[in-house]
Write an enzyme that holds these catalytic residues in place. Structure first.
Site, PDB file in Angstrom:
ATOM      1  N   GLU A   1      18.900 -10.736 -28.410  1.00 39.60           N
ATOM      2  CA  GLU A   1      18.337  -9.387 -28.435  1.00 39.60           C
ATOM      3  C   GLU A   1      19.387  -8.296 -28.471  1.00 39.60           C
ATOM      4  O   GLU A   1      19.254  -7.333 -29.214  1.00 39.60           O
ATOM      5  CB  GLU A   1      17.517  -9.144 -27.150  1.00 39.60           C
ATOM      6  CG  GLU A   1      16.134  -9.672 -27.164  1.00 39.60           C
ATOM      7  CD  GLU A   1      15.394  -9.253 -25.895  1.00 39.60           C
ATOM      8  OE1 GLU A   1      15.808  -9.677 -24.798  1.00 39.60           O
ATOM      9  OE2 GLU A   1      14.418  -8.513 -26.013  1.00 39.60           O
TER      10      GLU A   1
ATOM     11  N   TRP B   1      -4.359  -1.735  -1.133  1.00 41.18           N
ATOM     12  CA  TRP B   1      -4.551  -2.906  -1.980  1.00 41.18           C
ATOM     13  C   TRP B   1      -5.055  -3.987  -1.039  1.00 41.18           C
ATOM     14  O   TRP B   1      -4.314  -4.460  -0.183  1.00 41.18           O
ATOM     15  CB  TRP B   1      -3.230  -3.306  -2.631  1.00 41.18           C
ATOM     16  CG  TRP B   1      -3.378  -4.404  -3.612  1.00 41.18           C
ATOM     17  CD1 TRP B   1      -3.394  -5.742  -3.350  1.00 41.18           C
ATOM     18  CD2 TRP B   1      -3.526  -4.272  -5.023  1.00 41.18           C
ATOM     19  NE1 TRP B   1      -3.552  -6.451  -4.510  1.00 41.18           N
ATOM     20  CE2 TRP B   1      -3.638  -5.578  -5.553  1.00 41.18           C
ATOM     21  CE3 TRP B   1      -3.597  -3.182  -5.894  1.00 41.18           C
ATOM     22  CZ2 TRP B   1      -3.799  -5.818  -6.917  1.00 41.18           C
ATOM     23  CZ3 TRP B   1      -3.761  -3.434  -7.241  1.00 41.18           C
ATOM     24  CH2 TRP B   1      -3.855  -4.728  -7.743  1.00 41.18           C
TER      25      TRP B   1
ATOM     26  N   LYS C   1      10.077  -1.729 -26.635  1.00 42.95           N
ATOM     27  CA  LYS C   1       9.897  -2.175 -25.249  1.00 42.95           C
ATOM     28  C   LYS C   1       8.527  -2.814 -25.071  1.00 42.95           C
ATOM     29  O   LYS C   1       8.372  -3.812 -24.384  1.00 42.95           O
ATOM     30  CB  LYS C   1      10.064  -0.981 -24.300  1.00 42.95           C
ATOM     31  CG  LYS C   1       9.947  -1.335 -22.819  1.00 42.95           C
ATOM     32  CD  LYS C   1      11.114  -2.180 -22.349  1.00 42.95           C
ATOM     33  CE  LYS C   1      10.906  -2.761 -20.974  1.00 42.95           C
ATOM     34  NZ  LYS C   1      11.769  -3.929 -20.724  1.00 42.95           N
TER      35      LYS C   1
ATOM     36  N   ARG D   1       1.875   1.835  -7.623  1.00 43.70           N
ATOM     37  CA  ARG D   1       1.994   0.605  -6.841  1.00 43.70           C
ATOM     38  C   ARG D   1       0.680  -0.188  -6.797  1.00 43.70           C
ATOM     39  O   ARG D   1       0.638  -1.268  -6.217  1.00 43.70           O
ATOM     40  CB  ARG D   1       2.432   0.926  -5.408  1.00 43.70           C
ATOM     41  CG  ARG D   1       3.853   1.407  -5.316  1.00 43.70           C
ATOM     42  CD  ARG D   1       4.198   1.779  -3.906  1.00 43.70           C
ATOM     43  NE  ARG D   1       4.252   0.633  -3.016  1.00 43.70           N
ATOM     44  CZ  ARG D   1       5.335  -0.113  -2.837  1.00 43.70           C
ATOM     45  NH1 ARG D   1       6.424   0.165  -3.489  1.00 43.70           N
ATOM     46  NH2 ARG D   1       5.309  -1.128  -2.012  1.00 43.70           N
TER      47      ARG D   1
ATOM     48  N   GLU E   1      15.798 -18.113 -21.670  1.00 50.70           N
ATOM     49  CA  GLU E   1      15.891 -16.688 -21.342  1.00 50.70           C
ATOM     50  C   GLU E   1      17.308 -16.168 -21.623  1.00 50.70           C
ATOM     51  O   GLU E   1      17.485 -15.071 -22.153  1.00 50.70           O
ATOM     52  CB  GLU E   1      15.477 -16.469 -19.876  1.00 50.70           C
ATOM     53  CG  GLU E   1      15.584 -15.044 -19.363  1.00 50.70           C
ATOM     54  CD  GLU E   1      14.789 -14.013 -20.156  1.00 50.70           C
ATOM     55  OE1 GLU E   1      13.980 -14.378 -21.018  1.00 50.70           O
ATOM     56  OE2 GLU E   1      15.035 -12.810 -19.940  1.00 50.70           O
TER      57      GLU E   1
ATOM     58  N   LYS F   1      18.227 -13.233 -24.335  1.00 48.03           N
ATOM     59  CA  LYS F   1      19.001 -12.027 -23.980  1.00 48.03           C
ATOM     60  C   LYS F   1      20.163 -11.836 -24.957  1.00 48.03           C
ATOM     61  O   LYS F   1      20.404 -10.744 -25.442  1.00 48.03           O
ATOM     62  CB  LYS F   1      19.568 -12.094 -22.561  1.00 48.03           C
ATOM     63  CG  LYS F   1      18.618 -11.972 -21.412  1.00 48.03           C
ATOM     64  CD  LYS F   1      18.058 -10.596 -21.170  1.00 48.03           C
ATOM     65  CE  LYS F   1      16.819 -10.354 -21.986  1.00 48.03           C
ATOM     66  NZ  LYS F   1      15.554 -10.777 -21.458  1.00 48.03           N
TER      67      LYS F   1
ATOM     68  N   ASN G   1       1.050   0.184   6.287  1.00 51.51           N
ATOM     69  CA  ASN G   1       1.534  -0.612   5.168  1.00 51.51           C
ATOM     70  C   ASN G   1       2.158  -1.857   5.791  1.00 51.51           C
ATOM     71  O   ASN G   1       3.007  -1.724   6.670  1.00 51.51           O
ATOM     72  CB  ASN G   1       2.600   0.233   4.448  1.00 51.51           C
ATOM     73  CG  ASN G   1       2.943  -0.318   3.108  1.00 51.51           C
ATOM     74  OD1 ASN G   1       2.438  -1.351   2.708  1.00 51.51           O
ATOM     75  ND2 ASN G   1       3.821   0.382   2.409  1.00 51.51           N
ATOM     76  N   GLY G   2       1.748  -3.054   5.380  1.00 50.69           N
ATOM     77  CA  GLY G   2       2.312  -4.274   5.984  1.00 50.69           C
ATOM     78  C   GLY G   2       1.203  -5.181   6.491  1.00 50.69           C
ATOM     79  O   GLY G   2       0.038  -5.026   6.100  1.00 50.69           O
TER      80      GLY G   2
ATOM     81  N   HIS H   1      19.236 -35.681 -30.322  1.00 54.44           N
ATOM     82  CA  HIS H   1      18.158 -35.792 -31.303  1.00 54.44           C
ATOM     83  C   HIS H   1      18.279 -34.756 -32.412  1.00 54.44           C
ATOM     84  O   HIS H   1      17.306 -34.489 -33.106  1.00 54.44           O
ATOM     85  CB  HIS H   1      16.801 -35.714 -30.595  1.00 54.44           C
ATOM     86  CG  HIS H   1      16.633 -36.783 -29.559  1.00 54.44           C
ATOM     87  ND1 HIS H   1      16.343 -38.085 -29.876  1.00 54.44           N
ATOM     88  CD2 HIS H   1      16.811 -36.744 -28.221  1.00 54.44           C
ATOM     89  CE1 HIS H   1      16.303 -38.802 -28.765  1.00 54.44           C
ATOM     90  NE2 HIS H   1      16.588 -38.014 -27.754  1.00 54.44           N
TER      91      HIS H   1
ATOM     92  N   CYS I   1       0.855  -1.177   0.000  1.00 50.22           N
ATOM     93  CA  CYS I   1       0.000   0.000   0.000  1.00 50.22           C
ATOM     94  C   CYS I   1       0.895   1.231   0.000  1.00 50.22           C
ATOM     95  O   CYS I   1       2.112   1.116   0.127  1.00 50.22           O
ATOM     96  CB  CYS I   1      -0.863   0.007   1.239  1.00 50.22           C
ATOM     97  SG  CYS I   1      -1.769  -1.529   1.461  1.00 50.22           S
TER      98      CYS I   1
HETATM   99  C1  AGP Z   1      12.394  -9.308 -23.375  1.00 41.35           C
HETATM  100  O1  AGP Z   1      13.732  -9.014 -23.202  1.00 41.35           O
HETATM  101  C2  AGP Z   1      11.749  -8.694 -24.517  1.00 41.35           C
HETATM  102  N1  AGP Z   1      11.944  -7.327 -24.627  1.00 41.35           N
HETATM  103  C3  AGP Z   1      10.383  -9.223 -24.910  1.00 41.35           C
HETATM  104  O2  AGP Z   1      10.530 -10.568 -25.194  1.00 41.35           O
HETATM  105  C4  AGP Z   1       9.220  -9.043 -23.904  1.00 41.35           C
HETATM  106  O3  AGP Z   1       9.411  -9.867 -22.805  1.00 41.35           O
HETATM  107  C5  AGP Z   1       7.888  -9.380 -24.614  1.00 41.35           C
HETATM  108  O4  AGP Z   1       7.688  -8.497 -25.670  1.00 41.35           O
HETATM  109  C6  AGP Z   1       6.721  -9.374 -23.673  1.00 41.35           C
HETATM  110  O5  AGP Z   1       6.513  -8.123 -23.130  1.00 41.35           O
HETATM  111  P1  AGP Z   1       5.563  -7.920 -21.894  1.00 41.35           P
HETATM  112  O6  AGP Z   1       6.156  -8.673 -20.750  1.00 41.35           O
HETATM  113  O7  AGP Z   1       5.554  -6.440 -21.667  1.00 41.35           O
HETATM  114  O8  AGP Z   1       4.213  -8.456 -22.247  1.00 41.35           O
END
Ligand code: AGP
Length: 615
Positions: A494, A77, A610, A27, A487, A491, A102-103, A510, A2
């Site tokens: 990307e 919340w 993003k 938040r 993941e 990274k 808060n808590g 395989h 909160c």
């Molecule tokens: C992650 O490094 C990416 N930029 C991308 O895969 C991202 O996770 C994906 O577009 C999903 O975004 P979201 O979590 O905002 O839904």
């Protein structure tokens, strides 16, 4: 979880409280309220369900304006008690003591019982109301306001950040913290408190950060702080460099690096008020979550990119630990394939931004196919299309993530999913008290373990040189580490533009093993788990093909060193929940340093956005 703001000033406090609450809206909230002491020392309170904007409307439509020089305010919340006016803070006892909290007060039921016997009438279902009554009760046997708070606090078990005012002490606010953050703002026209300095940035840049167990007495021109032993202490005044509405790089070169290093704090923030000493707070997922989790038959997770990878880890946890079937699917596939959605499905979307078009549409489609499903979103953005579309929301408190490559959003999603696993398991009685406590203990260790892992940065930086002229890389893992390998590969792709693939190590023979030669570095994740011996055999297979290898291992894994193999021992004693989160860190650092060598635009890699709000 909160938000708290309060202050004592020589001006009208109400607009400052309202502005502070607006700053805290990120938040999440389901209701808000404020309490001001009028100039004739009577309490004036306003509370509203929904946005802070509703509280503002409520204030503007009152005949009698709420005005005064001292007040406290709160965004709530709901965890204990539904979101409603009566449960919104501030809570008042006997028209004398007002509290924002808060808590979680873990022993509130016990306290409530004894306070009821003392004659206190309860007007809410919250754990907070006992705080107000406890202080009011202790006032009768105390010489000062401070003493009554100190005495009351001794009876609380749990976590709190508190703002307290009293009609009997119209010049004083008392602030106290244990387990929940609280900061004091030192202003030109008064002194203030808030759960996050952001709430006070429009008023001041000067802050005192309270330490665990501190109690502070704030008057217009004086701040006195006592530590948990009741001794007067001096806490330094720090000048914040944070600019309003702007996130800066601090000492870091890129936002991605900054965000990697922010993970211990992001995880602390995500855990705050969501766990107690030994259990998870199931209602952190929503007021009625416990009932839903008890009856749910299967979980369907939908997400994209990094958030999808988090979902893959959760599948292992949900089936293995909570004993509930779970499917995970990429949103852009799910939305177009006419899926069958059974009744009593918990449909979970994961999204940092809450705006990813495919995830949003998959959620809408699922609701059209079966309108009886329960929907939960795990999201880093309180005000987003996906949260609005979901019945339950669990906010990851990662803070703003600027780097396009997701880092702290991922690890906080994993924390949220660990809490979900535990909450479903507990609600279905598939996790006993002892296992619940050990999960909670593991989660509490995470910030420290991540800090330990971050110390390996210089070693990992040296390894990055190996990727200078490479075009491809292979990431290997088994179990949850396959998802972490995915993941890691994402990274690297990307931000360094190196082609990277992740494979479950057992799948090598395989097909993908045909790719392996000296030009293909292989990165393997080797936690000390039940699959370790199998992974070690896979590493042998890779080695005989002449690849350069990097192995991130647990200190106890003791992977046998071989030619052209670099082994980095990360940390020790990791569990099923902690291991995937911790092994993510070296992979993030590796990609970051490879990208630096490749001289790419780390925070804004080519062709990527993003938030992907289009198909
Ligand atoms: C992650 O490094 C990416 N930029 C991308 O895969 C991202 O996770 C994906 O577009 C999903 O975004 P979201 O979590 O905002 O839904």
């Amino acid at each position: 979880m909160c938000g708290i703001v309060g202050g004592v000033t020589n001006q009208n406090i109400t607009p400052l409280l309202l502005e502070g609450l607006k700053q805290l809206e990120y938040r999440g909230y389901d209701s808000s309220g404020l309490l001001v002491l009028s100039n004739n020392n009577s309490f004036l309170r306003a509370r509203s369900v929904g946005k802070v904007h509703n509280l503002e409307k409520n204030l503007n439509t009152r005949k009698k304006r709420i005005k005064g020089n001292i007040g406290i305010a709160h965004t709530r919340w709901a965890t204990h008690g539904e979101p409603s006016n009566r449960n919104a803070h501030p809570h008042i006892s006997n028209n004398t003591v007002g509290v924002v909290h808060n808590g979680i007060i873990e022993n509130y039921l016990e306290l409530k019982e004894s306070q009821s016997k003392q004659g206190y009438k309860f007007t809410s279902d919250t754990d907070t109301e006992v705080i107000a009554h406890a202080i009011e009760f202790n006032m009768q046997s105390s010489n000062t306001f401070l003493e009554s708070v100190q005495k009351a606090i001794n009876s609380f078990e749990g976590a709190y950040g508190l703002g307290i005012i009293s009609s009997k002490h119209p010049d004083t606010i008392i602030a106290a913290r244990k387990g929940s953050p609280l900061v004091i703002g030192v202003g030109k026209y008064g002194n203030y408190i808030a759960s996050d300095q952001i709430a006070l940035l429009p008023i001041t840049r000067k802050f005192i950060f309270l330490e665990e167990g501190d109690i502070a007495e704030l008057k217009l021109e004086k701040i006195t702080i006592y530590n948990q032993n009741g001794n007067k202490v001096n806490r330094p005044i720090k000048t914040s460099k944070i600019k309003e509405g702007q996130v800066d790089l601090g000492v870091h070169k890129h936002f991605m690096q900054k965000e990697i290093f922010e993970q211990p704090q992001a995880i602390r923030d995500t855990l705050e008020s969501r766990i107690t000493k030994e259990s998870v707070v199931v209602s952190a997922f929503g007021y009625k979550a416990s009932e839903v989790f008890k009856n749910v038959k299967q979980v369907q997770i939908i997400a994209c990119g990094t958030s999808f990878n988090a979902g893959l880890v959760a599948k292992y946890w949900l089936e293995d630990i909570a004993k509930i079937p779970c499917n995970v699917e990429i949103a852009s596939e799910y939305r177009y394939r006419n899926p069958i959605i059974l009744d009593r499905t918990l449909f979970v979307t994961i999204s940092q931004s809450g705006e990813t078009a495919d995830t949003l549409q998959a959620l809408k489609t699922a609701k059209e196919i079966n309108n009886k499903i329960d929907t939960l979103c795990i999201c880093n953005s309180a005000e987003s299309s996906i949260t609005r579309e979901s019945e339950f929301t669990f906010l990851t408190h990662a803070g703003p993530e600027i780097g396009v490559a997701s880092t702290k959003a991922f690890t906080t999603q994993l924390v949220a999913l660990a809490l979900l696993t535990c909450s479903i398991g507990v609600s279905k009685k598939n996790i006993n008290k002892q296992n619940e406590k050990s999960i909670v203990d593991g989660l509490k260790r995470l910030p420290g373990l991540i800090n330990e892992t971050l110390l390996q940065e210089s070693q990992i930086k040296k390894l990055a040189v190996r990727f200078k002229d490479k075009n491809s890389a292979l990431f290997l893992g088994r179990g949850t580490m396959h998802a972490i390998a995915m993941e890691g590969a994402l990274k690297l792709k990307e931000i360094s533009y190196i082609h990277a693939e992740a494979y479950p190590a057992g799948e090598l023979k395989h097909g993908p093993i045909a790719l392996i030669d000296e030009s293909m570095p292989v990165i393997a994740i080797a936690p000390n788990d039940e699959l370790l011996s199998k992974l070690k055999s896979n590493l042998q297979e890779v080695k005989t093909r002449g690849s350069q290898m990097i192995v991130f291992e647990d200190k106890e894994s003791k992977v046998k060193s071989m030619k052209a193999m670099k082994i980095i021992s990360i940390t020790s004693n990791l569990g099923r929940i902690t291991a995937p989160i911790i092994f993510t860190i070296p992979l993030q650092l590796l990609s970051y340093h490879v990208a630096l060598i490749k001289n790419t635009d780390v925070d804004k890699p080519r062709n990527l956005a993003k938030s992907v709000t289009v198909e």
